[in-house]
Design an enzyme around this catalytic site. Structure first.
Site, short mmCIF file in Angstrom:
data_model
loop_
_atom_site.label_atom_id
_atom_site.label_comp_id
_atom_site.label_asym_id
_atom_site.label_seq_id
_atom_site.Cartn_x
_atom_site.Cartn_y
_atom_site.Cartn_z
N ALA A 1 9.61 35.36 -55.22
CA ALA A 1 10.52 36.50 -55.43
C ALA A 1 10.01 37.50 -56.46
CB ALA A 1 11.90 35.98 -55.83
N GLY B 1 6.92 38.51 -56.61
CA GLY B 1 5.74 39.15 -56.05
C GLY B 1 6.03 40.54 -55.54
N ILE C 1 6.03 41.80 -52.38
CA ILE C 1 6.99 41.89 -51.27
C ILE C 1 8.41 41.66 -51.79
CG2 ILE C 1 7.76 40.81 -49.10
CD1 ILE C 1 4.83 40.28 -48.42
N ARG D 1 -5.83 33.78 -49.34
CA ARG D 1 -7.22 33.38 -49.14
C ARG D 1 -8.09 34.03 -50.21
NH1 ARG D 1 -10.50 31.82 -44.37
NH2 ARG D 1 -8.65 31.98 -43.09
N GLN E 1 8.54 22.46 -49.72
CA GLN E 1 9.65 23.37 -49.42
C GLN E 1 10.39 22.91 -48.16
OE1 GLN E 1 8.40 27.49 -49.65
NE2 GLN E 1 7.91 27.32 -51.82
N VAL F 1 6.93 34.32 -44.18
CA VAL F 1 6.16 35.56 -44.32
C VAL F 1 4.77 35.25 -44.90
CG1 VAL F 1 6.10 37.84 -45.44
CG2 VAL F 1 8.28 36.90 -44.64
N GLY F 2 4.73 34.30 -45.82
CA GLY F 2 3.49 33.97 -46.52
C GLY F 2 2.42 33.44 -45.57
N ASP G 1 3.82 43.33 -37.28
CA ASP G 1 2.87 43.71 -36.23
C ASP G 1 3.59 44.47 -35.12
OD1 ASP G 1 0.75 42.05 -37.50
OD2 ASP G 1 2.14 40.45 -36.98
N ARG H 1 4.41 47.94 -36.31
CA ARG H 1 3.16 48.72 -36.32
C ARG H 1 2.82 49.15 -34.89
NH1 ARG H 1 -0.01 44.47 -40.30
NH2 ARG H 1 0.51 45.47 -42.28
N HIS I 1 0.09 35.67 -36.24
CA HIS I 1 0.01 36.82 -37.14
C HIS I 1 -1.38 36.81 -37.78
CE1 HIS I 1 0.69 39.77 -40.22
NE2 HIS I 1 0.38 38.89 -41.15
P1 NAX Z 1 2.17 38.41 -54.32
O1 NAX Z 1 0.99 37.66 -54.77
O2 NAX Z 1 2.50 39.73 -54.93
O3 NAX Z 1 3.46 37.48 -54.52
C1 NAX Z 1 3.51 36.15 -54.15
C2 NAX Z 1 4.44 35.44 -55.12
O4 NAX Z 1 4.59 34.10 -54.68
C3 NAX Z 1 3.88 35.37 -56.55
O5 NAX Z 1 4.84 35.92 -57.44
C4 NAX Z 1 3.67 33.88 -56.78
O6 NAX Z 1 3.95 33.50 -58.11
C5 NAX Z 1 4.68 33.27 -55.80
N1 NAX Z 1 4.42 31.89 -55.44
C6 NAX Z 1 3.22 31.28 -55.26
N2 NAX Z 1 3.41 29.98 -54.98
C7 NAX Z 1 4.73 29.77 -54.96
C8 NAX Z 1 5.53 28.62 -54.75
N3 NAX Z 1 5.00 27.43 -54.51
N4 NAX Z 1 6.88 28.76 -54.80
C9 NAX Z 1 7.42 29.95 -55.07
N5 NAX Z 1 6.72 31.07 -55.29
C10 NAX Z 1 5.38 30.98 -55.24
O7 NAX Z 1 2.05 38.51 -52.75
P2 NAX Z 1 2.85 39.46 -51.73
O8 NAX Z 1 2.11 40.72 -51.57
O9 NAX Z 1 4.27 39.50 -52.11
O10 NAX Z 1 2.64 38.65 -50.37
C11 NAX Z 1 3.20 37.38 -50.17
C12 NAX Z 1 2.66 36.74 -48.91
O11 NAX Z 1 2.96 37.52 -47.76
C13 NAX Z 1 1.14 36.57 -48.88
O12 NAX Z 1 0.85 35.27 -48.40
C14 NAX Z 1 0.68 37.59 -47.87
O13 NAX Z 1 -0.51 37.21 -47.24
C15 NAX Z 1 1.84 37.58 -46.92
N6 NAX Z 1 1.98 38.73 -46.01
C16 NAX Z 1 2.45 38.48 -44.77
C17 NAX Z 1 2.68 39.48 -43.84
C18 NAX Z 1 3.23 39.17 -42.49
O14 NAX Z 1 3.38 40.09 -41.69
N7 NAX Z 1 3.53 37.93 -42.12
C19 NAX Z 1 2.34 40.88 -44.18
C20 NAX Z 1 2.29 41.15 -45.64
C21 NAX Z 1 1.67 40.08 -46.48
O15 NAX Z 1 0.26 40.24 -46.46
#
Ligand code: NAX
Length: 327
Positions: free
Chosen positions: A12, A14, A16, A92, A112, A129-130, A159, A162, A187
């Site tokens: 939360a 991060g 996004i 990655r 989780q 999403v991650g 996607d 887009r 994705h």
């Molecule tokens: P950020 O790195 O800004 O934020 C991620 C947050 O997750 C960080 O604050 C981190 O502390 C937290 N986190 C890590 N491990 C955790 C855990 N075990 N429990 C709770 N929180 C944890 O990344 P952000 O830009 O917000 O992107 C998040 C994810 O979305 C990435 O994996 C990214 O690849 C993915 N995406 C997916 C997309 C999709 O269409 N499915 C598109 C956008 C994005 O690239």
């Protein structure tokens, strides 16, 4: 007024999250009449940053925001959750192999899934999403045996959106006049943005664009849009990803418009020859909080090849997480 529902968001603090939370609290996801309690999960070192985000959330004085809970414990953050948006993941890093990436994410999505199984509502709706989103969703699902596996989904809506916008731009049509695009599969760069059934202003899309543009420009542009944004912005897409996650849950919860479909990555039931159990992007319609795959669409040889290639990639990811004992 309705009683509040509980929405868990992981990662939360991060980027996004910074777009997502404010729109959920404003009622963009579940409607302007649905109060929400936000339950925010972060890793311990990010809790301080998260407390700042919570200050801002409170400072918006959103009428629909009934409460905010923060924790670094999944058992707290998923307690009685009605919805969960799993955003936090392990990105990655340079030189990382797929197995390393999947293993690192297993360390996040296995516990989780277990926490969701133990403490969330049994009818929870989950979107991952991650990245790698589809396989992370599979890991969480497989570690939540008491939850209907269909409640675990992954995001291909970014996607999809887009794909809609690229076609609108090409044809000069308005976004609202574009209907029935499908994102099949993963994705990832193997995804298949399919225009076979799409219409622009009610007319077949493929009659309005050249085949060469479709195969050679459109498909790769949609599939590689994420990389183009990183290149331009110096950071990955965040506001558009948050917006897509909101669209995904909103349509699932409140329904897709009459006569239209959207794309969601959901557990395959074998439809369209996609191996059962893979979390795979399909055309879906939603009604009354449930989704169903749009059946009976014609699949050309070109489509078949693309759909099989992205299924193949997801099968390899599944094999890898099986080897790691994550599913
Ligand atoms: P950020 O790195 O800004 O934020 C991620 C947050 O997750 C960080 O604050 C981190 O502390 C937290 N986190 C890590 N491990 C955790 C855990 N075990 N429990 C709770 N929180 C944890 O990344 P952000 O830009 O917000 O992107 C998040 C994810 O979305 C990435 O994996 C990214 O690849 C993915 N995406 C997916 C997309 C999709 O269409 N499915 C598109 C956008 C994005 O690239």
């Amino acid at each position: 007024t309705k009683p509040p529902v509980r929405v868990t968001v992981t990662g939360a603090a991060g980027q996004i999250g910074y777009s997502l939370l404010f729109r959920i609290a404003a009622g963009d996801m579940l409607g302007k009449d649905q109060p929400v309690i936000l339950q925010l999960l972060e890793i311990t070192p990010a809790l301080k940053a998260l407390s700042g985000v919570v200050m801002e959330l409170r400072d918006c004085a959103f009428p629909l925001l009934a409460d905010v809970v923060t924790s670094d414990d999944p058992m707290v953050a998923f307690k009685d959750a009605d919805y969960a948006l799993l955003v936090g993941a392990m990105p990655r890093k340079a030189g990382m192999e797929r197995g390393d990436l999947l293993g690192a994410n297993g360390g996040i999505f296995k516990p989780q899934g277990e926490a969701i199984n133990a403490v969330a509502k049994k009818d929870i709706k989950v979107v991952v999403v991650g990245n790698p989103a589809n396989t992370n969703a599979l890991i969480a699902q497989q570690n939540a045996p008491d939850i209907d596996p269909r409640q675990f989904t992954a995001l291909v809506r970014l996607d999809h959106n887009r794909a809609v916008s690229q076609l609108a731009e090409k044809t000069g049509a308005a976004v609202k006049d574009i209907k029935n695009i499908t994102i099949w599969g993963n994705h990832s760069s193997t995804q298949y943005p399919d225009l076979s059934q799409a219409t622009v202003g009610g007319q077949p899309a493929l009659d309005q664009v050249e085949r060469e543009w479709y195969e050679g420009t459109y498909i790769p542009t949609v599939a590689k849009r994420g990389a183009a944004i990183i290149e331009a912005r110096g950071a990955s897409s965040a506001a558009s990803a948050a917006s897509a996650a909101i669209d995904h849950i909103r349509d699932w919860a409140l329904g897709t418009p009459e006569g239209e479909w959207t794309s969601m990555a959901i557990p395959s039931d074998g439809s369209y020859g996609v191996p059962e159990g893979l979390i795979y992007g399909f055309p879906v319609r939603c009604q009354d909080g449930k989704y169903e795959i749009v059946q009976g669409l014609e699949v050309s040889d070109f489509s078949r090849g693309k759909m099989d290639a992205t299924a193949q990639e997801l099968q390899e990811e599944r094999d890898e997480v099986r080897k790691l004992g994550l599913v």
